[in-house]
Design an enzyme around this catalytic site. Structure first.
Site, mmCIF file in Angstrom:
data_model
loop_
_atom_site.group_PDB
_atom_site.id
_atom_site.type_symbol
_atom_site.label_atom_id
_atom_site.label_comp_id
_atom_site.label_asym_id
_atom_site.label_seq_id
_atom_site.Cartn_x
_atom_site.Cartn_y
_atom_site.Cartn_z
ATOM 1 N N LYS A 106 0.802 -1.329 -0.191
ATOM 2 C CA LYS A 106 0.003 -0.104 0.140
ATOM 3 C C LYS A 106 1.046 1.214 0.115
ATOM 4 O O LYS A 106 1.647 1.437 0.863
ATOM 5 C CB LYS A 106 -0.905 0.004 1.176
ATOM 6 C CG LYS A 106 -1.657 1.500 1.388
ATOM 7 C CD LYS A 106 -2.613 1.317 2.586
ATOM 8 C CE LYS A 106 -2.877 2.842 2.879
ATOM 9 N NZ LYS A 106 -3.629 3.202 4.156
ATOM 10 N N GLY A 167 -8.474 8.900 9.908
ATOM 11 C CA GLY A 167 -8.910 8.821 11.311
ATOM 12 C C GLY A 167 -9.593 9.861 11.780
ATOM 13 O O GLY A 167 -9.970 9.983 12.802
ATOM 14 N N GLY A 194 -11.525 7.539 6.590
ATOM 15 C CA GLY A 194 -12.676 8.205 6.537
ATOM 16 C C GLY A 194 -14.051 7.609 7.342
ATOM 17 O O GLY A 194 -14.939 8.361 7.549
ATOM 18 N N ASN A 215 -9.089 1.593 9.534
ATOM 19 C CA ASN A 215 -8.375 1.130 10.863
ATOM 20 C C ASN A 215 -9.169 1.849 12.172
ATOM 21 O O ASN A 215 -9.652 0.991 12.876
ATOM 22 C CB ASN A 215 -7.028 1.676 10.953
ATOM 23 C CG ASN A 215 -6.263 0.854 11.751
ATOM 24 O OD1 ASN A 215 -4.723 1.051 11.718
ATOM 25 N ND2 ASN A 215 -6.563 0.983 13.083
#
Lengths: 263, 74
Positions: A106, A167, A194, A215
């Site tokens: 990534k 976040g 998001g 996450n």
């Protein structure tokens, strides 16, 4: 193929690898490794993102992520979080490839610390170089259909636009641009960043994304393992709704019960 | 009997200065600091040291080494 069979066979493919789960989750911000592993299990994720960092040479025998989440069972997707230039990101991924032995990575090149918005000039430059070196980069990017196309042309194996800042948990801010990116792309599009709660993940999937990466939405929930389960259900629900082809929208009501025979 | 003095060299490992025995291989250095080479990647003066060469590549005086592994991240 019947609709039922189609749903059962609903896998997606990135860089030649097929996956059933459309949810990719991060491994940061968890209370401990046990909770992290339980969240992965509950989410059904087959891919997790990981960061590349220095080994603590003063105490190298601390427990590590790979003791809890088996890289043979779950695909590790190394990221370049914290890199602000193409060169830093490339350097990080060369190390990641050596540590893990795989090319699927990534890429994210950040533009500024406050918003963690990607620097697209550096991101594109890094993508080109990584592809030359045989990497298969899934690329975090702005929700810009033109930039997405440029990344695809440069060899990105997946386009991963943000739904909102990393976040932030604000949900998908621009459904139009996400839809335009999905419509224009020949490689998988995944919303990356998001998502705050389950409905946000469902929205991404209803727009036709191949998957969602998150996450903080799981790690910072009061009950992360429960939220991981919610996200799994939301991604599946959103995907099924997308495949179903939703009803048209009307400006006013339309009764569901017949008007004929009304007493 | 001739007394042999163990020669040491200075390197930087993950940002910290360290003195190690001259002639040590990277694999030897990892063993000395108790790191399993299978779980890490090593960069020497900005170049990757492939795992297959960890036994062969010697640590030289003034080397900058980075030893990294996977940690939790988003």
């Amino acid at each position: 193929m019947t609709a039922q069979q189609e749903i059962r066979a609903d896998t997606w493919t990135v860089a030649g690898r097929a996956f059933t789960s459309r949810l990719i989750i991060g491994t940061g911000k968890y209370k401990n490794f046990e909770e992290n592993a339980a969240a992965v299990e509950a989410s059904g994720a087959e891919i997790v993102t990981v960061a590349v960092r220095r080994v603590n040479i003063a105490d190298p025998n601390q427990p590590i992520l790979t003791d809890f989440i088996d890289p043979k069972a779950i695909t590790y997707l190394p990221n370049t979080a914290g890199c602000f230039t193409a060169d830093e990101a490339i350097r990080t991924l060369r190390l990641a490839r050596e540590a893990g032995g795989w090319n699927l990575v990534k890429l994210e090149v950040l533009g500024e610390a406050k918003t963690l918005y990607p620097d697209m000039r550096e991101t594109l430059r890094a993508t080109e170089q990584l592809v030359k070196e045989g990497f298969e980069p899934m690329v975090y990017c702005v929700d810009d259909p033109v930039a997405a196309k440029q990344l695809e042309e440069a060899g990105a194996v997946a386009i991963m636009p943000l739904g909102a800042p990393i976040g932030s948990g604000l949900g998908i801010q621009n459904k139009v641009t996400i839809r335009l990116i999905v419509e224009g792309a020949k490689v998988p599009v995944l919303v990356d960043a998001g998502v705050g709660t389950a409905s946000d993940a469902a929205v991404a999937m209803e727009l036709g994304c191949e998957g969602v990466l998150m996450n903080t939405a799981i790690a910072e929930a009061k009950e992360p393992v429960l939220m991981a389960r919610a996200m799994r259900a939301a991604v599946e629900a959103g995907r099924l709704a997308y495949l179903s082809g939703r009803m048209g929208q009307r400006k006013y009501a339309d009764p569901s019960s017949p008007l004929a025979g009304l007493i | 009997m001739v007394e042999t003095v163990q020669e040491t060299i200075c390197v930087r490992v993950n940002g910290e200065a360290k003195s190690v025995s001259a002639g040590l291989s990277i694999a030897g250095l990892l063993a000395e600091i108790e790191i399993d080479p299978k779980k890490v990647a090593v960069e020497r003066n900005l170049d990757i040291v492939p795992r297959a060469l960890l036994d062969e590549v010697r640590v030289e005086d003034g080397d900058t080494l980075e030893i990294v592994h996977f940690v939790g991240g988003g």
